[in-house]
Scaffold this motif. Structure first.
Motif, PDB file in Angstrom:
ATOM      1  N   LEU A  80       0.813  -1.214   0.000  1.00  0.00           N
ATOM      2  CA  LEU A  80       0.000   0.000   0.000  1.00  0.00           C
ATOM      3  C   LEU A  80       0.851   1.270   0.000  1.00  0.00           C
ATOM      4  CD1 LEU A  80      -2.648  -1.162   2.645  1.00  0.00           C
ATOM      5  CD2 LEU A  80      -2.881  -1.169   0.148  1.00  0.00           C
ATOM      6  N   GLY A  81       1.904   1.281   0.794  1.00  0.00           N
ATOM      7  CA  GLY A  81       2.715   2.499   0.899  1.00  0.00           C
ATOM      8  C   GLY A  81       3.960   2.440   0.043  1.00  0.00           C
ATOM      9  N   TYR A  82       3.806   2.367  -1.255  1.00  0.00           N
ATOM     10  CA  TYR A  82       4.953   2.246  -2.161  1.00  0.00           C
ATOM     11  C   TYR A  82       5.168   3.557  -2.930  1.00  0.00           C
ATOM     12  CZ  TYR A  82       1.021   1.309  -5.307  1.00  0.00           C
ATOM     13  OH  TYR A  82      -0.155   1.384  -6.004  1.00  0.00           O
ATOM     14  N   VAL A  83       6.393   3.622  -3.596  1.00  0.00           N
ATOM     15  CA  VAL A  83       6.735   4.729  -4.502  1.00  0.00           C
ATOM     16  C   VAL A  83       6.690   4.188  -5.921  1.00  0.00           C
ATOM     17  CG1 VAL A  83       8.502   6.399  -5.177  1.00  0.00           C
ATOM     18  CG2 VAL A  83       8.210   5.794  -2.763  1.00  0.00           C
ATOM     19  N   TYR A  89       9.025   0.003  -3.843  1.00  0.00           N
ATOM     20  CA  TYR A  89       8.716   0.656  -5.125  1.00  0.00           C
ATOM     21  C   TYR A  89       7.872  -0.284  -5.981  1.00  0.00           C
ATOM     22  CZ  TYR A  89      12.399   3.892  -3.767  1.00  0.00           C
ATOM     23  OH  TYR A  89      13.168   4.817  -3.101  1.00  0.00           O
ATOM     24  N   ARG A  90       7.021   0.353  -6.770  1.00  0.00           N
ATOM     25  CA  ARG A  90       6.201  -0.404  -7.730  1.00  0.00           C
ATOM     26  C   ARG A  90       6.513   0.117  -9.128  1.00  0.00           C
ATOM     27  NH1 ARG A  90      -0.472  -0.514  -8.213  1.00  0.00           N
ATOM     28  NH2 ARG A  90      -0.530  -1.637 -10.230  1.00  0.00           N
ATOM     29  N   LEU A  91       6.787  -0.826 -10.054  1.00  0.00           N
ATOM     30  CA  LEU A  91       7.041  -0.480 -11.455  1.00  0.00           C
ATOM     31  C   LEU A  91       5.699  -0.427 -12.194  1.00  0.00           C
ATOM     32  CD1 LEU A  91      10.131  -2.813 -12.076  1.00  0.00           C
ATOM     33  CD2 LEU A  91      10.139  -0.352 -11.604  1.00  0.00           C
ATOM     34  N   GLN A 119      14.422  -7.088  -1.945  1.00  0.00           N
ATOM     35  CA  GLN A 119      13.284  -7.904  -1.498  1.00  0.00           C
ATOM     36  C   GLN A 119      12.106  -7.674  -2.450  1.00  0.00           C
ATOM     37  OE1 GLN A 119      12.985  -6.435   2.612  1.00  0.00           O
ATOM     38  NE2 GLN A 119      13.629  -8.471   3.325  1.00  0.00           N
ATOM     39  N   VAL A 120      11.333  -8.755  -2.609  1.00  0.00           N
ATOM     40  CA  VAL A 120      10.195  -8.690  -3.537  1.00  0.00           C
ATOM     41  C   VAL A 120       8.952  -9.276  -2.856  1.00  0.00           C
ATOM     42  CG1 VAL A 120       9.331  -9.316  -5.821  1.00  0.00           C
ATOM     43  CG2 VAL A 120      11.810  -9.061  -5.446  1.00  0.00           C
ATOM     44  N   ARG A 121       7.788  -8.678  -3.164  1.00  0.00           N
ATOM     45  CA  ARG A 121       6.519  -9.209  -2.641  1.00  0.00           C
ATOM     46  C   ARG A 121       5.463  -9.180  -3.741  1.00  0.00           C
ATOM     47  NH1 ARG A 121       4.166  -9.440   3.212  1.00  0.00           N
ATOM     48  NH2 ARG A 121       2.434 -10.833   2.708  1.00  0.00           N
ATOM     49  N   ASN A 122       4.726 -10.288  -3.809  1.00  0.00           N
ATOM     50  CA  ASN A 122       3.602 -10.367  -4.760  1.00  0.00           C
ATOM     51  C   ASN A 122       2.355  -9.838  -4.037  1.00  0.00           C
ATOM     52  OD1 ASN A 122       1.482 -11.077  -6.471  1.00  0.00           O
ATOM     53  ND2 ASN A 122       2.452 -13.038  -7.062  1.00  0.00           N
ATOM     54  N   CYS A 123       1.799  -8.734  -4.525  1.00  0.00           N
ATOM     55  CA  CYS A 123       0.604  -8.124  -3.912  1.00  0.00           C
ATOM     56  C   CYS A 123      -0.688  -8.582  -4.591  1.00  0.00           C
ATOM     57  CB  CYS A 123       0.718  -6.605  -3.975  1.00  0.00           C
ATOM     58  SG  CYS A 123       2.048  -5.931  -2.962  1.00  0.00           S
ATOM     59  N   GLY A 124      -0.590  -9.591  -5.429  1.00  0.00           N
ATOM     60  CA  GLY A 124      -1.776 -10.118  -6.089  1.00  0.00           C
ATOM     61  C   GLY A 124      -1.897  -9.632  -7.519  1.00  0.00           C
ATOM     62  N   ASP A 125      -2.041  -8.360  -7.705  1.00  0.00           N
ATOM     63  CA  ASP A 125      -2.164  -7.793  -9.048  1.00  0.00           C
ATOM     64  C   ASP A 125      -0.878  -7.112  -9.494  1.00  0.00           C
ATOM     65  OD1 ASP A 125      -4.824  -8.589  -9.266  1.00  0.00           O
ATOM     66  OD2 ASP A 125      -5.550  -6.778  -8.269  1.00  0.00           O
ATOM     67  N   TYR A 128       3.625  -6.337  -8.281  1.00  0.00           N
ATOM     68  CA  TYR A 128       4.754  -6.642  -7.404  1.00  0.00           C
ATOM     69  C   TYR A 128       5.299  -5.340  -6.837  1.00  0.00           C
ATOM     70  CZ  TYR A 128       4.698 -11.075  -9.952  1.00  0.00           C
ATOM     71  OH  TYR A 128       4.325 -12.265 -10.513  1.00  0.00           O
ATOM     72  N   VAL A 129       5.883  -5.466  -5.657  1.00  0.00           N
ATOM     73  CA  VAL A 129       6.606  -4.335  -5.081  1.00  0.00           C
ATOM     74  C   VAL A 129       8.026  -4.803  -4.746  1.00  0.00           C
ATOM     75  CG1 VAL A 129       4.587  -3.098  -4.197  1.00  0.00           C
ATOM     76  CG2 VAL A 129       5.671  -4.871  -2.784  1.00  0.00           C
ATOM     77  N   TYR A 130       8.969  -3.844  -4.833  1.00  0.00           N
ATOM     78  CA  TYR A 130      10.388  -4.154  -4.650  1.00  0.00           C
ATOM     79  C   TYR A 130      10.985  -3.219  -3.601  1.00  0.00           C
ATOM     80  CZ  TYR A 130       9.502  -6.198  -9.279  1.00  0.00           C
ATOM     81  OH  TYR A 130       8.995  -6.907 -10.341  1.00  0.00           O
ATOM     82  N   ASN A 131      11.774  -3.808  -2.731  1.00  0.00           N
ATOM     83  CA  ASN A 131      12.520  -3.014  -1.770  1.00  0.00           C
ATOM     84  C   ASN A 131      13.941  -2.866  -2.328  1.00  0.00           C
ATOM     85  OD1 ASN A 131      13.589  -1.724   0.430  1.00  0.00           O
ATOM     86  ND2 ASN A 131      13.271  -3.402   1.875  1.00  0.00           N
ATOM     87  N   PHE A 132      14.144  -1.786  -3.141  1.00  0.00           N
ATOM     88  CA  PHE A 132      15.421  -1.578  -3.821  1.00  0.00           C
ATOM     89  C   PHE A 132      16.464  -1.008  -2.861  1.00  0.00           C
ATOM     90  CE2 PHE A 132      12.772  -0.891  -7.857  1.00  0.00           C
ATOM     91  CZ  PHE A 132      13.011  -2.183  -8.295  1.00  0.00           C
ATOM     92  N   ALA A 133      17.678  -1.538  -3.010  1.00  0.00           N
ATOM     93  CA  ALA A 133      18.834  -0.979  -2.287  1.00  0.00           C
ATOM     94  C   ALA A 133      19.569  -0.019  -3.211  1.00  0.00           C
ATOM     95  CB  ALA A 133      19.763  -2.092  -1.827  1.00  0.00           C
ATOM     96  N   ASP A 134      20.384   0.869  -2.650  1.00  0.00           N
ATOM     97  CA  ASP A 134      21.182   1.757  -3.495  1.00  0.00           C
ATOM     98  C   ASP A 134      22.175   0.917  -4.335  1.00  0.00           C
ATOM     99  OD1 ASP A 134      19.917   3.999  -2.488  1.00  0.00           O
ATOM    100  OD2 ASP A 134      21.469   4.393  -0.974  1.00  0.00           O
ATOM    101  N   PRO A 135      22.270   1.187  -5.654  1.00  0.00           N
ATOM    102  CA  PRO A 135      23.217   0.413  -6.498  1.00  0.00           C
ATOM    103  C   PRO A 135      24.655   0.534  -5.986  1.00  0.00           C
ATOM    104  CG  PRO A 135      21.680   1.664  -7.837  1.00  0.00           C
ATOM    105  CD  PRO A 135      21.502   2.152  -6.429  1.00  0.00           C
ATOM    106  N   PRO A 136      25.455  -0.467  -6.241  1.00  0.00           N
ATOM    107  CA  PRO A 136      26.844  -0.465  -5.720  1.00  0.00           C
ATOM    108  C   PRO A 136      27.775   0.509  -6.443  1.00  0.00           C
ATOM    109  CG  PRO A 136      26.451  -2.440  -7.000  1.00  0.00           C
ATOM    110  CD  PRO A 136      25.134  -1.761  -6.880  1.00  0.00           C
TER     111      PRO A 136
END
Length: 455
Positions: A337-340, A370-372, A429-435, A437-445
């Motif tokens: 629910l609380g994604y960017v 984040y949600r794409l 980290q990734v989660r399937n929200c049903g319809d 996906y949301v991703y917990n992105f880390a800062d790139p190396p």
């Protein structure tokens, strides 16, 4: 002896005897005539008005009798001269007296059907009035020795009572405050502030005030249609006999008396707070309803039992935010629910304008979810990309498959392409929200690395 032809023979003999006796006495006959005696010794008798010769006379003797009119008789059924009526009888109790004059009040005769009495005078102070009616109290005539007064009305406060006795005179209604009065508004109305008895109106006086009262039944009963001069209604706190089963004067449907003034009962649709657990008005034990008898619920959300086809979850409560909402439907976790949102068109894996053109880099992502979304794409690609894809130098792709809903949050690796398919890598980290996906992105190396999207 016998008298043949009794009437005629007898009259004849009387006439002969009269003729013999009259000359001897020297008296005139009953006609006023003097008999004329002849040598033969005979005399002329009463004449019937025609010339005649007596028996034995040698000379006819002529005589003239006086003329008389017709005989008048009251009661012959004909109205003769001097009569005003003639009904053929001598009855003084009908409309025509035996003197052949019309009956009138005061003639001394009681005319049946028209008069109650007739004392032959016009004195209204005796037992028979001048109207030929029996004297009574209330006829307007004072009967001497019997009545003290008689004003001919049914009012007791005008100086003469209905018993024809002298009474007090009521001055109420004259607009002046007289002795014994507490008000006097100059009228005899009973629906204003001052009654016709010159006392102020009050609830219970039996008269409905035109402004301040809805009714006034002159009693203190609180179980009839008029309560304290207000029309009875459900909710007034008094039970109207025959119309209400109860009336507790409140709007609480959880007590013994409903707001409709009916006794509370299982099936009325209200939960009686002393002996009912539920009451849906049906009480057939269906889902979310009430069991028969109103003592227990039927299957329902929060009972901890999953009811297939109705619930997708049942965690034994009806608290939202714990994965199962208050309707026993699975609810999205906070990260869904609380994604960017990332939706830039140049983030799409298919966007590649070569080196030195669009070069964007992800940085300072701060560990958010984040949600794409379109037009960039709806999920990360899971196969290696080419350099300069998705508007950057080193595009990132996810190693491994996206998780199922029931897997919850999973860890995945992301590789960034440069000289190899996985020149740099990081954990997300990734989660399937049903319809989606949301991703917990880390800062790139490294700099100029970017997470890519695809359809």
């Amino acid at each position: 002896m016998d008298w043949p032809g009794r009437g005629g023979l007898r009259v004849g003999l009387v006439a002969i005897l009269a003729g013999v006796v009259a000359p001897m006495s020297g008296c005139s006959n009953d006609t006023g005539q003097t008999p004329d005696t002849h040598a033969t010794g005979t005399f002329t008798g009463d004449s019937d008005g025609t010339d005649g010769t007596s028996t034995g006379s040698t000379e006819p003797t002529t005589g003239t009798e006086p003329t008389t009119g017709p005989v008048l008789q009251c009661g012959n059924g004909e109205v003769d001269a001097g009569e005003t009526c003639d009904d053929g009888n001598l009855d003084n109790s009908d409309a025509c007296l035996n003197s052949c004059v019309l009956a009138t009040c005061g003639d001394g005769f009681v005319q049946l059907g028209a008069e109650a009495c007739d004392d032959g005078n016009s004195d209204n102070s005796d037992t028979c009035t001048a109207l030929c009616q029996e004297a009574v109290c209330g006829d307007g005539f004072v009967q001497l020795g019997v009545e003290a007064c008689d004003d001919g009305n049914s009012q007791d406060d005008d100086g003469c009572t209905t018993a024809c006795e002298v009474g007090a005179v009521n001055l109420c209604g004259n607009g002046q405050l007289d002795d014994g009065e507490t008000c006097d508004d100059g009228n005899t109305l009973d629906d204003d502030n001052c009654l016709s008895t010159c006392v102020p109106y009050s609830c219970g006086d039996g008269f409905t005030h035109a402004v301040f009262e809805e009714c006034d039944d002159a009693d203190e009963d609180v179980d009839d249609e008029c309560v304290e001069c207000i029309a009875a209604y459900c909710g007034d706190g008094y039970t109207w006999t025959g119309m209400e089963a109860c009336d507790d004067g409140n709007l609480d449907n959880a007590d013994d008396c409903l707001v409709t003034c009916e006794q509370a009962s299982c099936g009325d649709g209200y939960v009686h707070n002393t002996d009912e657990v539920c009451d849906d008005g049906v009480n057939d034990g269906s889902y979310g309803g009430c069991a028969p008898g109103c003592a227990a619920l039927g299957p329902h959300c929060g009972d901890g039992v999953l009811t297939m086809g109705v619930e997708t979850c049942d965690d034994g409560n009806v608290v939202a935010g714990d994965g199962c909402d208050d309707h026993c439907q699975k609810e999205l976790p906070p990260e869904c629910l609380g994604y960017v949102s990332f939706a830039e068109p140049d983030r799409a894996a298919s966007f590649n304008d070569g080196p030195g053109k669009v070069t964007k880099c992800d940085e300072q992502l701060l560990g958010k979810w984040y949600r794409l979304e379109a037009p960039a794409g709806t999920m990360m690609p899971t196969a290696p990309l080419a350099k300069f894809d998705c508007g950057t130098d080193a595009p990132g792709w996810m190693v491994g498959a996206h998780p199922l809903v029931d897997e919850g949050i999973v860890d995945r690796q992301v590789c960034f392409v440069w000289e190899s398919d996985c020149e740099w890598e990081t954990s997300i980290q990734v989660r399937n929200c049903g319809d989606y996906y949301v991703y917990n992105f880390a800062d790139p190396p490294e700099e100029c690395l970017r997470y890519c999207a695809t359809q």
